[in-house]
Design a protein around this motif. Structure first.
Motif, short mmCIF file in Angstrom:
data_model
loop_
_atom_site.label_atom_id
_atom_site.label_comp_id
_atom_site.label_asym_id
_atom_site.label_seq_id
_atom_site.Cartn_x
_atom_site.Cartn_y
_atom_site.Cartn_z
N LYS A 69 25.28 4.65 12.93
CA LYS A 69 26.05 4.61 12.12
C LYS A 69 26.36 4.01 11.08
CE LYS A 69 29.09 4.77 15.91
NZ LYS A 69 30.83 3.92 16.15
N LYS A 112 32.20 10.81 11.90
CA LYS A 112 33.08 10.52 13.16
C LYS A 112 32.89 11.25 13.89
CE LYS A 112 37.59 9.94 12.89
NZ LYS A 112 37.91 10.15 15.15
N ASP A 137 32.46 11.26 18.06
CA ASP A 137 33.83 11.07 18.80
C ASP A 137 33.61 12.55 19.89
OD1 ASP A 137 34.75 9.17 17.75
OD2 ASP A 137 36.62 10.78 16.48
#
Length: 100
Positions: free
Chosen positions: A64, A73, A77
């Motif tokens: 991240k 993201k 996800d």
């Protein structure tokens, strides 16, 4: 070194989106995950404007805070073996296949 120069991008955003949509249509038919990854890599090598094309589109492992927010993201996800929708960033449009 000429090999390190970035290829000049000449396609429009709309052209890139249309090409990704065509790829997505074909990839949705692939049920085997190894075949999906292989086909995705072939497309990345032949069509991508990203320097990752040399590695079949593989960006390697990243944590991240290392990618643009919308790309990050979408990446995190995704379940392993799943493909994203079209993702837009300041760098362009992307299709992500999470393999790890």
């Amino acid at each position: 070194n000429n090999r390190l120069k970035r290829k000049k991008i000449t396609r429009t955003k709309e052209d890139a989106i249309n090409e990704i949509k065509e790829l997505m249509f074909g990839l949705q038919e692939v049920e085997d995950t190894d075949e999906l990854e292989s086909t995705f890599r072939q497309f990345a090598e032949s069509e991508s404007d990203c320097s990752s094309r040399r590695n079949g589109g593989d960006l390697g492992l990243f944590g991240k805070g290392k990618m643009q927010p919308s790309f990050e993201k979408a990446s995190f996800d995704l379940a392993i073996g799943k493909m994203s929708a079209i993702i837009e960033t300041a760098s362009g449009v992307h299709l992500i296949l999470r393999i790890k």
